[in-house]
Scaffold this motif. Structure first.
Motif, PDB file in Angstrom:
ATOM      1  N   LEU A 219     -47.726 -89.934  -7.329  1.00  0.00           N
ATOM      2  CA  LEU A 219     -48.179 -88.435  -6.968  1.00  0.00           C
ATOM      3  C   LEU A 219     -49.068 -88.630  -5.933  1.00  0.00           C
ATOM      4  N   GLY A 220     -49.702 -89.348  -5.734  1.00  0.00           N
ATOM      5  CA  GLY A 220     -50.678 -89.510  -4.419  1.00  0.00           C
ATOM      6  C   GLY A 220     -49.950 -89.599  -3.428  1.00  0.00           C
ATOM      7  N   ILE A 221     -48.830 -90.363  -3.210  1.00  0.00           N
ATOM      8  CA  ILE A 221     -48.070 -90.339  -2.028  1.00  0.00           C
ATOM      9  C   ILE A 221     -47.263 -88.980  -1.873  1.00  0.00           C
ATOM     10  N   VAL A 222     -46.866 -88.180  -2.758  1.00  0.00           N
ATOM     11  CA  VAL A 222     -46.162 -86.988  -2.779  1.00  0.00           C
ATOM     12  C   VAL A 222     -47.154 -86.063  -2.263  1.00  0.00           C
ATOM     13  N   GLY A 223     -48.401 -86.179  -2.869  1.00  0.00           N
ATOM     14  CA  GLY A 223     -49.457 -85.125  -2.172  1.00  0.00           C
ATOM     15  C   GLY A 223     -49.867 -85.535  -0.798  1.00  0.00           C
ATOM     16  N   VAL A 224     -49.908 -86.689  -0.214  1.00  0.00           N
ATOM     17  CA  VAL A 224     -50.057 -87.085   1.156  1.00  0.00           C
ATOM     18  C   VAL A 224     -48.845 -86.408   1.916  1.00  0.00           C
ATOM     19  N   PHE A 225     -47.737 -86.515   1.477  1.00  0.00           N
ATOM     20  CA  PHE A 225     -46.482 -85.908   2.238  1.00  0.00           C
ATOM     21  C   PHE A 225     -46.849 -84.417   2.466  1.00  0.00           C
ATOM     22  N   LEU A 226     -47.263 -83.614   1.088  1.00  0.00           N
ATOM     23  CA  LEU A 226     -47.283 -82.388   1.310  1.00  0.00           C
ATOM     24  C   LEU A 226     -48.424 -81.787   1.957  1.00  0.00           C
ATOM     25  N   ALA A 227     -49.616 -82.765   2.111  1.00  0.00           N
ATOM     26  CA  ALA A 227     -50.583 -82.387   3.016  1.00  0.00           C
ATOM     27  C   ALA A 227     -50.610 -82.506   4.339  1.00  0.00           C
ATOM     28  N   ILE A 228     -49.906 -83.668   4.743  1.00  0.00           N
ATOM     29  CA  ILE A 228     -49.579 -83.783   6.199  1.00  0.00           C
ATOM     30  C   ILE A 228     -48.490 -82.834   6.659  1.00  0.00           C
ATOM     31  N   GLY A 229     -47.448 -82.580   5.996  1.00  0.00           N
ATOM     32  CA  GLY A 229     -46.389 -81.723   6.370  1.00  0.00           C
ATOM     33  C   GLY A 229     -46.844 -80.343   6.108  1.00  0.00           C
ATOM     34  N   GLY A 230     -47.506 -79.909   5.338  1.00  0.00           N
ATOM     35  CA  GLY A 230     -48.196 -78.530   5.367  1.00  0.00           C
ATOM     36  C   GLY A 230     -48.984 -78.382   6.339  1.00  0.00           C
ATOM     37  N   TYR A 231     -49.818 -79.057   6.676  1.00  0.00           N
ATOM     38  CA  TYR A 231     -50.904 -79.043   7.632  1.00  0.00           C
ATOM     39  C   TYR A 231     -50.239 -78.968   8.984  1.00  0.00           C
ATOM     40  N   PHE A 232     -49.052 -79.622   9.130  1.00  0.00           N
ATOM     41  CA  PHE A 232     -48.160 -79.730  10.644  1.00  0.00           C
ATOM     42  C   PHE A 232     -47.549 -78.400  10.789  1.00  0.00           C
ATOM     43  N   LEU A 233     -46.895 -77.931   9.562  1.00  0.00           N
ATOM     44  CA  LEU A 233     -46.351 -76.583   9.703  1.00  0.00           C
ATOM     45  C   LEU A 233     -47.409 -75.518  10.060  1.00  0.00           C
ATOM     46  N   PHE A 234     -48.463 -75.533   9.347  1.00  0.00           N
ATOM     47  CA  PHE A 234     -49.618 -74.563   9.658  1.00  0.00           C
ATOM     48  C   PHE A 234     -50.026 -74.563  11.142  1.00  0.00           C
ATOM     49  N   ARG A 235     -50.096 -75.693  11.808  1.00  0.00           N
ATOM     50  CA  ARG A 235     -50.428 -75.701  13.150  1.00  0.00           C
ATOM     51  C   ARG A 235     -49.410 -75.382  14.146  1.00  0.00           C
ATOM     52  N   HIS A 236     -48.091 -75.673  13.688  1.00  0.00           N
ATOM     53  CA  HIS A 236     -46.696 -75.401  14.470  1.00  0.00           C
ATOM     54  C   HIS A 236     -45.899 -74.374  13.647  1.00  0.00           C
ATOM     55  N   PRO A 237     -46.272 -73.111  13.436  1.00  0.00           N
ATOM     56  CA  PRO A 237     -45.179 -72.334  12.819  1.00  0.00           C
ATOM     57  C   PRO A 237     -44.026 -72.047  13.573  1.00  0.00           C
ATOM     58  N   GLU A 238     -43.899 -72.124  14.547  1.00  0.00           N
ATOM     59  CA  GLU A 238     -42.577 -71.964  15.233  1.00  0.00           C
ATOM     60  C   GLU A 238     -41.595 -73.131  14.766  1.00  0.00           C
ATOM     61  N   VAL A 239     -42.347 -74.105  14.496  1.00  0.00           N
ATOM     62  CA  VAL A 239     -41.067 -75.145  13.897  1.00  0.00           C
ATOM     63  C   VAL A 239     -40.454 -74.868  12.690  1.00  0.00           C
ATOM     64  N   ALA A 240     -41.638 -74.307  11.838  1.00  0.00           N
ATOM     65  CA  ALA A 240     -40.790 -73.783  10.515  1.00  0.00           C
ATOM     66  C   ALA A 240     -39.978 -72.772  10.513  1.00  0.00           C
ATOM     67  N   LYS A 241     -40.325 -71.753  11.441  1.00  0.00           N
ATOM     68  CA  LYS A 241     -39.503 -70.543  11.715  1.00  0.00           C
ATOM     69  C   LYS A 241     -38.117 -70.760  12.343  1.00  0.00           C
TER      70      LYS A 241
END
Length: 510
Positions: A219-241
């Motif tokens: 669960l900690g590993i899944v949390g790490v993925f969500l934190a890293i991935g979520g932060y990246f998408l927040f910084r690069h919204p054009e990628v998610a779009k």
């Protein structure tokens, strides 16, 4: 003919639930053990493997909606499971519930079906675990002879310092100049199944503690993925779009993608949800089953559904969904963030996560066979309890060997679908059973009551049946063949040794 549909009296079930002594299963699991038991099975193959495949082949970014649909279907069934588990707190899961409401023949069918679900599922997960573990070792330049890391006849090539399946090479790469190896057997898969089997033989409390510790890690590993991935998408919204458009890709004309791809994706990710069903197989080892079983079933289902939706949403935002039909899609997603240590952590999480999935699947399988043997429907060795460890040790070893052999030599490409159809059939029977029991025994004490009966059971039956229709014909054919083989055992052995068949007719109405 009517004798084949004799039900197991509730008085007999209550008596079994109260049995104690060295020849019975040891009650040592609390509510938190049961929740982590469910999470241990659910958070594994679904997140680390099936999410990417369902997105790439069936639903695109809308795979998040596939998880919503699958979660709703599970919620209907989960409410019915919770009621049954509070009334009948003994091992056996859907098999026991079917026996109490729909009769012996139906109970046999679902018990034999659960063999398909658990044992074959454990074999499938062992193959996935082997892939992640070997990839992790190779990342540190530790190489097991490649012939012993994959199934018979599978061709591997040495590319970028790793042995990788020939079919996964990027387009344009010339394989003729690369070193080749042909698989003999998947020794890594054999080894991990044997380790898990040993843990289960030693004891359920030890198994549960092992599982709970690993659940915290993954669960900690899944949390790490969500934190890293979520932060990246927040910084690069054009990628998610770019990656989320279109959120529901146009249909390919064969039922994939489009609105039709969402239920097809849901049917194929159902493998990811069998964990909460496995919780009910441990009812006879729960300290306070009437209170803790509903908590364990519904708690694990709620946690895992939310995590699946979040992970699938972030994953399809990080990379194009078409690139996710690989063995380690979450590692592909986190690689896209440029966080180099992230992929290593994800692989470690997958290694631990898939190990607990195997543990819960083999646990569930042995407890179903234990219950069937206690009822006289299977041979006595299947319910033999170890005098020291108080576990069904013979059946645990037998199925451990069975589950180890399959991934060692056999490519099991469609096995996840076989597990899915078995799970969905079990859900339908449990939902029908709750409805029938309400009609037959309306005044029965129910520590947990499924709300809105018969609406919830009907919706559970219809939704599970609909998802079954989304699976391929070959899946139906194999399941029917498996059940016909099981009926040969039933009519050849079970009817002659059944304890319920030996009861006076009057006892059936207890």
């Amino acid at each position: 003919m009517s004798r084949l549909f004799r039900i197991k009296p509730l008085s007999m079930l209550s008596q079994e639930a109260g049995e104690q002594g060295e020849h019975t299963l040891k009650r040592s699991l609390g509510a938190m053990n049961l929740i982590t038991l469910g999470i241990g099975a659910v958070i594994g193959a679904g997140i680390f493997v099936l999410t990417g495949q369902a997105a790439a082949k069936y639903a695109g970014p809308a795979v998040a909606l596939s998880f919503v649909l699958a979660g709703i279907t599970c919620a209907f069934a989960g409410l019915c499971y919770a009621e049954f588990a509070s009334i009948i707190p003994i091992a056996g899961s859907a098999y026991t519930y079917g026996y109490a409401t729909l009769g012996e023949l139906v109970a046999w069918i679902i018990g034999w079906d659960l063999v398909l679900e658990y044992a074959f599922g454990a074999a499938t997960v062992a193959s996935g675990w082997s892939g992640y573990f070997n990839s992790l070792l190779q990342q540190y330049h530790i190489y097991i002879p490649p012939q012993l890391t994959t199934t018979t006849g599978n061709v591997l090539v040495f590319y970028k310092d790793q042995w990788t399946p020939l079919m996964t090479l990027p387009p344009g790469v010339d394989a003729s100049g690369l070193q080749h190896a042909t698989g003999i057997c998947n020794l890594i898969a054999v080894a991990i199944v044997m380790v898990i089997t040993t843990i289960l033989v030693i004891g359920i409390k030890e198994s549960a503690n092992f599982n709970s510790a690993i659940v915290v890690v993954k669960l900690g590993i899944v949390g790490v993925f969500l934190a890293i991935g979520g932060y990246f998408l927040f910084r690069h919204p054009e990628v998610a779009k770019a990656n989320w458009h279109p959120f529901i890709p146009p249909s390919d004309g064969h039922g994939n993608f489009g609105w039709g791809g969402i239920p097809r994706g849901a049917a194929r990710i159902f493998f990811a949800y069998i964990g909460f069903d496995a919780v009910s197989t441990a009812a006879q080892e729960a300290k306070k089953p009437q209170r803790d079983m509903p908590i364990g079933i519904l708690g694990s289902l709620a946690v895992c559904t939310v995590l699946y939706i979040m992970v699938s949403t972030v994953l399809t935002g990080l990379v194009p969904y078409s690139t996710l039909n690989v063995g380690a899609p979450v590692a592909v997603g986190i690689d896209a963030t440029g966080v180099s240590w992230g992929a290593t952590m994800v692989k470690i999480g997958a290694v631990f996560g898939l190990a607990t999935v195997m543990l819960v699947m083999l646990l569930g399988q042995t407890r179903v066979f234990y219950s069937m043997s206690k009822d006289g429907l299977l041979w006595k060795w299947a319910s033999a309890i170890h005098p020291k460890f108080r576990t069904p040790w013979i059946t645990t070893i037998v199925f451990g060997v069975f589950a180890a052999i399959m991934p060692a030599f056999l490519p099991i490409d469609n096995l996840a679908d076989l597990v899915n159809i078995g799970t969905l059939l079990a859900f339908m029977i449990v939902c029908a059973g709750v409805w029938i029991l309400r009609v037959r025994h309306p005044d029965l004490k129910r520590p947990f009551k499924t709300p809105f009966v018969p609406l919830v059971p009907i919706l559970g039956i219809l939704s599970a049946g609909y998802l079954m229709t989304q699976l391929a014909f070959i899946t139906w054919a194999v399941m029917i063949g498996w059940l016909l083989f099981g009926l040969l055992i039933y009519f050849g052995y079970s009817v002659k040794h059944s304890k319920v068949q030996a009861l006076p007719v009057a006892a059936e109405g207890d």
